[in-house]
Design an enzyme around this catalytic site. Structure first.
Site, PDB file in Angstrom:
ATOM      1  N   SER A   1       0.834  -1.194   0.000  1.00  0.00           N
ATOM      2  CA  SER A   1       0.000   0.000   0.000  1.00  0.00           C
ATOM      3  C   SER A   1       0.877   1.255   0.000  1.00  0.00           C
ATOM      4  O   SER A   1       1.693   1.443  -0.900  1.00  0.00           O
ATOM      5  CB  SER A   1      -0.956  -0.045   1.192  1.00  0.00           C
ATOM      6  OG  SER A   1      -1.909   0.985   1.134  1.00  0.00           O
TER       7      SER A   1
ATOM      8  N   ASP B   1      -9.343  -6.187  -3.711  1.00  0.00           N
ATOM      9  CA  ASP B   1      -8.993  -4.940  -3.034  1.00  0.00           C
ATOM     10  C   ASP B   1     -10.079  -3.896  -3.280  1.00  0.00           C
ATOM     11  O   ASP B   1     -10.306  -3.484  -4.421  1.00  0.00           O
ATOM     12  CB  ASP B   1      -7.641  -4.439  -3.565  1.00  0.00           C
ATOM     13  CG  ASP B   1      -7.056  -3.311  -2.720  1.00  0.00           C
ATOM     14  OD1 ASP B   1      -7.823  -2.627  -2.023  1.00  0.00           O
ATOM     15  OD2 ASP B   1      -5.829  -3.104  -2.773  1.00  0.00           O
TER      16      ASP B   1
ATOM     17  N   HIS C   1      -7.388  -5.739   0.402  1.00  0.00           N
ATOM     18  CA  HIS C   1      -6.286  -4.779   0.484  1.00  0.00           C
ATOM     19  C   HIS C   1      -5.253  -5.174   1.538  1.00  0.00           C
ATOM     20  O   HIS C   1      -4.050  -5.123   1.280  1.00  0.00           O
ATOM     21  CB  HIS C   1      -6.832  -3.385   0.796  1.00  0.00           C
ATOM     22  CG  HIS C   1      -5.772  -2.335   0.829  1.00  0.00           C
ATOM     23  ND1 HIS C   1      -5.083  -1.928  -0.294  1.00  0.00           N
ATOM     24  CD2 HIS C   1      -5.252  -1.617   1.870  1.00  0.00           C
ATOM     25  CE1 HIS C   1      -4.198  -1.003   0.039  1.00  0.00           C
ATOM     26  NE2 HIS C   1      -4.280  -0.796   1.341  1.00  0.00           N
TER      27      HIS C   1
END
Length: 363
Positions: A213, A290, A320
């Site tokens: 991320s 995600d 995610h």
């Protein structure tokens, strides 16, 4: 003098007195306004409050000025609120107070505090194998929590991939000092890698940089610098974005964001632009489930990369934050680490996509 004339004289005197008081009041307002403007110029972070005060002060001077100041105040508020929207070191609660260490999973580890170039002290934890000739993964986590929330993932990398893992806690997170910022995190990443490069018990030919991320953007920036890319064997990124302005326009579906220039965004993280110049081997790990960062961004990053050796592994049910729990996840890691570590030094590599469908590789 008649009574009517006296009344008229008193009325005039009262009006003049009132006028003098009003004039003195506006003079004071003007002085305060100048002070507020000086504070606003010197301290941009106070601009929202300062400009709102100015809005009230000058309200009676005209609607045009008031409207202009309101717009500037809102822009200042938007600019300075971006850090609060992006960085969440206090989520979940008590993340700044309590950080679990690898010892609770019976992993061998060392806990260090490393100083960055600007003097900020950050927390770095090394989970180390007993053998020297193993890969070392520098792990950059996402925008919330602390390194203790990633321990099960660390256990998987340590056990399945037989590698060392360096967990980096950004400034303002967990036990680290300071407050988070884009350039601050870049400094944190460099300090962590410098720490590893200065050790004699690490195979420096097998250092891999990993980011998930927001950590993916931090990792990409690090290896985009020649002084570090020359010391790194490969890059692994998971569920990351093309740039902060791009993901902001996706998450906050406001038309006005489409017309804002990039410089209006306090944090940039232009990963796609940086990837276009990278020649390192790269593994892209993309969770197709995600709901935060669209998987198409990972595809976009993969296609934009100029790396001669790149792989992309897609996991149909990967969310995610939990893609690491998907079938085939550690197999993708192990395969990539092995290929990069075993390839001849003169091998320029090749482009290849690996798709993960129900845990089965389709090349």
């Amino acid at each position: 003098m008649s009574d009517s004339e006296l009344d008229k004289k008193e009325t005039v005197e009262m009006a003049e007195t009132k006028k003098r008081r009003v004039g003195a009041g506006f003079a004071m307002i003007e002085l305060i306004s100048r002070l507020v403007l000086a504070v606003m110029t010197r301290f941009w972070k106070l601009c929202s409050t300062a400009l709102l005060i100015i809005l009230l002060v000058f309200w009676f001077e005209g609607g045009m000025l008031a409207s202009f100041l309101l717009v500037i105040a809102l822009l200042g508020l938007f600019y300075n609120a971006q850090d609060m929207l992006l960085y969440h070191p206090d989520q979940p609660p008590h993340s700044r107070m309590y950080v679990e260490l690898p010892g609770i999973l019976h992993l061998p580890y060392e806990n260090h505090f490393v100083k960055t170039r600007d003097g900020t002290q950050i927390n770095v934890v090394l989970v180390k194998q007993s053998h020297l000739d193993v890969p070392t993964v520098v792990f950059f986590h996402g925008n919330a929590g602390n390194i203790g929330h990633r321990l099960m993932n660390i256990l998987g990398l340590y056990s399945a991939c037989k590698c060392n893992v360096v967990m980096v806690e950004y400034r303002g997170y967990g036990k680290s000092d300071g407050s988070p910022s884009e350039h601050g995190m870049y400094d944190d990443a460099e300090a962590a890698v410098d720490f590893i490069l200065n050790r004699s018990d690490i195979n420096k030919r097998k250092i891999f940089i990993f980011g998930r991320s927001l950590g993916g953007a931090v990792a990409i920036n690090l290896v985009s610098k020649p002084s570090y890319s020359s010391c790194v064997a490969g890059l692994i990124v998971e569920n990351t974005f093309t740039s902060l302005p791009d993901i902001a326009r996706v998450l906050f579906n406001f038309k006005i964001l489409d017309y804002l220039p990039s410089w209006c965004f306090k944090n940039q993280y232009p990963s796609k632009k940086r990837l276009e110049k990278l020649c390192l081997p790269i593994l892209f790990l993309s969770g197709l489930g995600d709901q935060l960062i669209p998987p198409r961004m990972m595809t976009d990053l993969f296609e934009s990369s100029s790396s001669p050796l790149k792989r992309i592994s897609r996991f149909p049910g990967g969310s995610h934050n939990e893609t690491w729990m998907s079938p085939g996840y550690y197999e993708a890691w192990h395969s990539f680490l092995k290929e990069v570590c075993e390839r001849p030094a003169h091998d320029s590599g090749h482009s290849i996509a690996v798709h993960m469908e129900k845990g089965v590789k389709n090349v």
